[in-house]
Design an enzyme around this catalytic site. Structure first.
Site, PDB file in Angstrom:
ATOM      1  N   PHE A 128      42.414  41.557  39.503  1.00  0.00           N
ATOM      2  CA  PHE A 128      42.139  41.548  37.926  1.00  0.00           C
ATOM      3  C   PHE A 128      41.413  42.287  37.626  1.00  0.00           C
ATOM      4  O   PHE A 128      40.433  40.884  37.416  1.00  0.00           O
ATOM      5  CB  PHE A 128      43.339  40.829  38.097  1.00  0.00           C
ATOM      6  N   ASP A 205      43.172  33.102  42.771  1.00  0.00           N
ATOM      7  CA  ASP A 205      43.623  33.282  41.546  1.00  0.00           C
ATOM      8  C   ASP A 205      44.720  33.151  41.847  1.00  0.00           C
ATOM      9  O   ASP A 205      45.348  35.020  42.180  1.00  0.00           O
ATOM     10  CB  ASP A 205      43.695  34.695  40.789  1.00  0.00           C
ATOM     11  N   TYR A 230      51.425  31.189  31.873  1.00  0.00           N
ATOM     12  CA  TYR A 230      52.324  32.175  30.947  1.00  0.00           C
ATOM     13  C   TYR A 230      53.576  32.748  31.637  1.00  0.00           C
ATOM     14  O   TYR A 230      54.032  33.454  31.360  1.00  0.00           O
ATOM     15  CB  TYR A 230      51.682  32.261  29.838  1.00  0.00           C
ATOM     16  N   LYS A 231      53.496  33.089  32.952  1.00  0.00           N
ATOM     17  CA  LYS A 231      54.175  34.335  33.699  1.00  0.00           C
ATOM     18  C   LYS A 231      55.287  33.529  34.059  1.00  0.00           C
ATOM     19  O   LYS A 231      56.058  32.824  33.133  1.00  0.00           O
ATOM     20  CB  LYS A 231      53.088  34.786  35.300  1.00  0.00           C
ATOM     21  N   ARG A 380      56.070  48.877  36.207  1.00  0.00           N
ATOM     22  CA  ARG A 380      56.336  47.436  37.219  1.00  0.00           C
ATOM     23  C   ARG A 380      57.633  46.422  36.834  1.00  0.00           C
ATOM     24  O   ARG A 380      57.448  46.527  35.607  1.00  0.00           O
ATOM     25  CB  ARG A 380      55.189  46.549  36.885  1.00  0.00           C
TER      26      ARG A 380
HETATM   27  C1  LIG Z   1      45.661  37.828  38.200  1.00  0.00           C
HETATM   28  C2  LIG Z   1      45.472  37.659  36.877  1.00  0.00           C
HETATM   29  N1  LIG Z   1      44.335  37.004  36.318  1.00  0.00           N
HETATM   30  C3  LIG Z   1      44.010  36.568  34.534  1.00  0.00           C
HETATM   31  C4  LIG Z   1      44.470  36.993  34.108  1.00  0.00           C
HETATM   32  C5  LIG Z   1      44.514  36.622  32.581  1.00  0.00           C
HETATM   33  O1  LIG Z   1      43.184  35.684  32.737  1.00  0.00           O
HETATM   34  P1  LIG Z   1      43.490  35.259  30.829  1.00  0.00           P
HETATM   35  O2  LIG Z   1      44.339  34.239  30.863  1.00  0.00           O
HETATM   36  O3  LIG Z   1      42.145  34.436  31.156  1.00  0.00           O
HETATM   37  O4  LIG Z   1      43.423  36.468  30.278  1.00  0.00           O
HETATM   38  C6  LIG Z   1      45.580  38.030  34.606  1.00  0.00           C
HETATM   39  C7  LIG Z   1      46.590  38.564  33.293  1.00  0.00           C
HETATM   40  O5  LIG Z   1      47.567  38.660  33.715  1.00  0.00           O
HETATM   41  C8  LIG Z   1      46.081  38.030  35.982  1.00  0.00           C
HETATM   42  O6  LIG Z   1      47.189  39.231  36.085  1.00  0.00           O
END
Ligand SMILES: Cc1ncc(COP(=O)(O)O)c(C=O)c1O
Length: 420
Positions: A128, A205, A230-231, A380
């Site tokens: 990401f 992550d 939030y997912k 997706r």
């Molecule tokens: C793997 C991953 N890391 C980080 C993030 C986003 O990070 P942040 O909440 O700091 O914008 C996402 C967002 O979809 C993501 O898919």
């Protein structure tokens, strides 16, 4: 179009679904709308508005500043809930704060500072963007080399590529347990073992894994992790993220943002930064309390359902999507862009189509199917197990088939929107 399980198969799966009743505990504003983007923003739990009203009216309106006596430890309290039910960590190893990006910066910075003789950072070239950018910045600031590991867009990172890149100069490896685009799932324990072999640290992550697949940080010997809420955890837009640091490392690592929430005896307001020895040393500042408050009712649902049942349903949803995509969508120019079988990925699945962006827009506008698009040409589909019915996956794939066969999407603009 021929083939594909009849709809009765999906109906039977719904009838036998032990998690079916959880759908009623989410706000379903429009029952006709099929929402397959829980991997971007989870649905709103029905209990959340009431809980937020209570915190706003009683906590803020009534309690005023006195409420901080209780609020101040919510990041650690929520961290313990996540540790026990979602992440396979121990109490005191997880805290909720800031965003995934900021937490990644803090933990990557801490890990790099703790490895002064090493000059290389490894990242999956297809990870990401925020992860890659943050590491690029950290590497540049510290004069380190950032090595981007070539990885298959659909299949994910090959561990032989990682093995080949690991040597005693590597300080840190940053990887997503579940790839944001393809959903490819890595073997956490195996990666940890490989990195340990050369004395490198791994920072995970878990954004696309938390709440979708059982994570066993302790069992895998993981040291560092971050992820969003939030997912699949349904904490709400921009809800605070989590970070994990294995207990034995907490007193050793020092993160680069020296805020007062990490400070020993915070309210003594001492002259110099002197962080607490525990997980709170990775905190920085006053938490976004109202956003933290939305995580509690969301975790109630995940905890009650249990990750084993969530994963079991996620696999069945994924298999149904695979089967119908092969039968109905492959003849229309789609190709699977995720690992198979479903066990080799998280809870979402990607499909390649040269017109994926225009198809995605048309589905939302004309067919009441919300999924998302990821560059360069991927559709997706993320059927979040807590609230997605098998019949919705069946109906969504049928609507995708009919939308693409009808070719109405070809009149849509090809230029990307501000948000995809
Ligand atoms: C793997 C991953 N890391 C980080 C993030 C986003 O990070 P942040 O909440 O700091 O914008 C996402 C967002 O979809 C993501 O898919």
């Amino acid at each position: 179009m021929e083939g594909g399980s009849p709809r009765t198969v999906a109906e039977e799966l719904d009838a036998a679904d032990p998690l079916a009743a959880f759908r009623e505990r989410f706000v379903i504003d429009d029952p006709e709308l099929i929402y397959l983007d829980g991997n971007s923003l989870g649905r709103l739990p029905a209990a959340t508005p009431g809980r937020l009203r209570e915190v706003v009216e009683q906590g803020w309106g009534g309690g005023l500043v006195r409420s901080w006596q209780g609020w101040i430890d919510w990041g650690a309290r929520l961290g313990d809930r996540l540790a026990g039910h979602v992440l396979g960590a121990r109490p005191g190893e997880v805290v909720v704060s800031d965003s995934t990006s900021v937490n990644l910066y803090k933990l990557a910075g801490a890990a790099l500072d703790a490895a002064p003789g090493r000059g290389t950072v490894l990242v999956d070239a297809e990870d990401f963007p925020t992860d890659r950018y943050i590491l690029q910045g950290l590497a540049q600031q510290r004069g380190l080399r950032l090595r981007r590991l070539p990885s298959d867009l659909d299949g994910g990172l090959d561990l032989d590529v990682l093995r080949g890149a690991l040597d005693r100069d590597v300080a840190l490896v940053v990887l997503s347990l579940v790839s944001y685009r393809s959903g490819a799932l890595l073997d956490m324990a195996r990666v940890e073992e490989l990195a340990r072999g050369v004395g490198a640290r791994v920072l995970w992550d878990l954004s696309h894994a938390a709440g979708a697949v059982p994570v066993d940080l302790a069992g895998a010997g993981a040291e560092l992790a971050v992820g969003c809420t939030y997912k699949y955890l349904n904490g709400g837009p921009g809800s605070p993220a989590f970070l994990y640091v294995r207990r034995d490392l907490q007193a050793v690592l020092r993160q680069p943002v020296w805020g007062w929430f990490g400070q020993r005896e915070q309210f003594r307001m001492g002259p110099d930064y002197d962080p607490v020895p525990g997980i709170e040393r990775f905190l920085v500042s006053t938490p976004a309390l109202l956003s933290l408050a939305a995580i509690d009712p969301a975790l109630d649902l995940v905890e009650e359902a249990g990750l084993a049942r969530i994963r079991a349903k996620g696999l069945l949803l994924g298999r149904l999507a695979d089967e119908l995509a092969d039968a109905w969508l492959a003849p229309l120019g789609f190709r699977a862009a995720s690992p198979r079988p479903a066990e080799r990925r998280g809870s979402h699945v990607s499909l390649y189509h040269p017109d994926a962006w225009r198809i995605c827009q048309t589905l939302a506008a004309d067919a009441k199917v919300v999924c998302d698009y990821r560059v360069p040409d991927r559709l997706r589909i993320g059927p979040s197990p807590l609230y997605t019915r098998f019949t919705e996956v069946w109906d969504a794939l049928a609507r995708i088939r009919d939308t693409v066969a009808g070719r109405a999407y070809t009149s849509r603009p090809a230029g990307l929107a501000r948000v995809t």
